[in-house]
Design a protein around this motif. Structure first.
Motif, PDB file in Angstrom:
ATOM      1  N   ALA A 146       0.671  -1.642  -0.180  1.00  0.00           N
ATOM      2  CA  ALA A 146       0.476   0.237  -0.008  1.00  0.00           C
ATOM      3  C   ALA A 146       0.785   1.140   0.351  1.00  0.00           C
ATOM      4  O   ALA A 146       0.252   2.283  -0.512  1.00  0.00           O
ATOM      5  N   GLY A 147       2.235   1.030   0.427  1.00  0.00           N
ATOM      6  CA  GLY A 147       3.014   2.214   0.467  1.00  0.00           C
ATOM      7  C   GLY A 147       3.508   3.036   1.461  1.00  0.00           C
ATOM      8  O   GLY A 147       4.087   4.299   1.668  1.00  0.00           O
ATOM      9  N   ILE A 148       2.750   2.129   2.883  1.00  0.00           N
ATOM     10  CA  ILE A 148       3.535   2.592   4.043  1.00  0.00           C
ATOM     11  C   ILE A 148       4.518   2.913   3.375  1.00  0.00           C
ATOM     12  O   ILE A 148       5.341   1.720   3.752  1.00  0.00           O
ATOM     13  N   SER A 149       5.339   4.016   4.517  1.00  0.00           N
ATOM     14  CA  SER A 149       7.136   3.431   4.617  1.00  0.00           C
ATOM     15  C   SER A 149       7.518   3.124   5.859  1.00  0.00           C
ATOM     16  O   SER A 149       6.667   2.107   6.619  1.00  0.00           O
ATOM     17  N   ALA A 150       8.928   2.561   6.131  1.00  0.00           N
ATOM     18  CA  ALA A 150       9.054   1.688   6.867  1.00  0.00           C
ATOM     19  C   ALA A 150       9.030   2.374   7.757  1.00  0.00           C
ATOM     20  O   ALA A 150       9.134   1.337   8.897  1.00  0.00           O
ATOM     21  N   GLU A 151       9.035   3.464   7.653  1.00  0.00           N
ATOM     22  CA  GLU A 151       9.774   4.672   9.287  1.00  0.00           C
ATOM     23  C   GLU A 151       7.884   4.355   9.918  1.00  0.00           C
ATOM     24  O   GLU A 151       7.927   4.032  10.986  1.00  0.00           O
ATOM     25  N   ASN A 152       7.210   4.280   8.955  1.00  0.00           N
ATOM     26  CA  ASN A 152       5.506   4.314   8.900  1.00  0.00           C
ATOM     27  C   ASN A 152       5.186   3.001   9.956  1.00  0.00           C
ATOM     28  O   ASN A 152       4.555   3.168  11.248  1.00  0.00           O
ATOM     29  N   ARG A 153       5.151   1.764   9.072  1.00  0.00           N
ATOM     30  CA  ARG A 153       5.192   0.493   9.472  1.00  0.00           C
ATOM     31  C   ARG A 153       5.980  -0.198  11.046  1.00  0.00           C
ATOM     32  O   ARG A 153       5.569  -0.821  12.046  1.00  0.00           O
ATOM     33  N   SER A 154       7.260   0.735  11.179  1.00  0.00           N
ATOM     34  CA  SER A 154       7.788   0.619  12.571  1.00  0.00           C
ATOM     35  C   SER A 154       6.679   1.495  13.453  1.00  0.00           C
ATOM     36  O   SER A 154       6.901   0.545  14.399  1.00  0.00           O
ATOM     37  N   LYS A 155       6.869   2.314  13.782  1.00  0.00           N
ATOM     38  CA  LYS A 155       5.579   2.748  14.512  1.00  0.00           C
ATOM     39  C   LYS A 155       4.617   2.401  14.973  1.00  0.00           C
ATOM     40  O   LYS A 155       3.821   2.084  15.713  1.00  0.00           O
ATOM     41  N   ILE A 156       3.961   1.977  13.400  1.00  0.00           N
ATOM     42  CA  ILE A 156       2.901   0.517  13.664  1.00  0.00           C
ATOM     43  C   ILE A 156       3.038   0.117  14.548  1.00  0.00           C
ATOM     44  O   ILE A 156       2.166  -1.189  15.221  1.00  0.00           O
TER      45      ILE A 156
END
Length: 279
Positions: free
Chosen positions: A207-217
């Motif tokens: 879906a294009g969610i960045s690695a940084e934001n996936r780490s936050k999730i």
């Protein structure tokens, strides 16, 4: 859209199309299909054979509805008294064989399916349900009335979703699961009743969610499912300790409005519940 006539639509001679139905340009309608009076069909949409589209139904452009589907029929709800209600389907959505999509219960209420969705064979979408964009429902998956499915969710084959349940964006629902609680965005759930068993990391990446934001999730997931905190406490911890981003704000808003409660963790997966999981 333009009024139905053979100069703008290819209608098989054995189909029945009400003269008041509105068909866009380059619409194709296969044999033995029935199109009702209040139906609107967008440009380039193809309707297969033996399809029934009735009620106040509006279908977008470049959709494909396969043989045997039923769209816009009366809701299967004892409260329904014959009032006008709607089905709305977005653009480029595919509705496969023998799907059933019922219009809403309640005057001027709507059952809605968004753009670029894929509904496989025998899927059922019940009255007043709202499906977002880029949703996949596998064969014989069923959602009951008033269900909300957010963008890019995937619902596995033969899964059942209880009425009023919400399925969060980028969530993956396992096949044959029984879903009676809200399903948190970005998670994978499995079982009967369904339990959270990981993060839909592959789905988030696609879906294009960045690695940084996936780490936050992932960090938020640990507070939610591995910390032992009650839901209000987990929400507070996420607010205070996880850096904000659009996905985290969406997650928090979902959790604050989880009226049916959320799927709890699967004990078998509790030791690795925060790990990345494919889906």
């Amino acid at each position: 859209m333009t009024d139905n006539n053979n100069s703008v639509a290819d209608i098989h001679k054995f189909s029945v199309v009400h003269p008041n139905a509105k068909l866009g340009k380059n619409v194709k309608i296969g044999p033995f299909t029935v199109i009702g009076e209040h139906v609107e069909i967008g440009d380039g949409t193809e309707i297969g054979p033996n399809v029934v589209i009735t009620g106040w139904t509006k279908i977008g452009q470049d959709c494909h509805i396969f043989q045997g589907a039923s769209v816009g029929e009366e809701p299967q709800d004892l409260k329904f008294k014959g009032e006008r209600s709607f089905v709305e389907i977005g653009d480029r959505t595919k509705i496969h064989e023998f799907c059933t999509i019922h219009r809403a219960c309640g005057e001027d209420e709507v059952t809605r399916i968004g753009d670029d969705c894929l509904l496989m064979a025998y899927v059922h979408v019940s009255h007043n349900s709202i499906l977002g964009n880029n949703i996949v429902m596998a064969n014989a998956a069923m959602v009951a009335g008033h269900v909300i499915v957010e963008d890019r969710a995937v619902i596995g084959g033969m899964a059942g979703v209880h009425q009023f349940v919400r399925i969060g964006r980028n969530a993956m629902v396992s096949g044959m699961s029984r879903n009676i609680h809200d399903i948190v965005p970005f998670t994978i759930v499995d079982g009967s009743p369904a339990r959270a068993c990981g993060l839909n990391s592959v789905g988030m990446s696609r879906a294009g969610i960045s690695a940084e934001n996936r780490s936050k999730i992932k960090q938020a997931y640990k507070f939610l499912y591995r910390s032992g905190l009650r839901l209000p406490e987990a929400i507070e911890a996420i607010e205070e300790q996880v850096d904000s981003c659009e996905e985290i704000e969406h997650l928090l808003n979902f959790l604050r409005n989880a009226d049916r409660g959320i799927c709890r963790p699967n004990v078998k997966h509790s030791s690795k519940a925060g790990d990345d999981s494919e889906g």
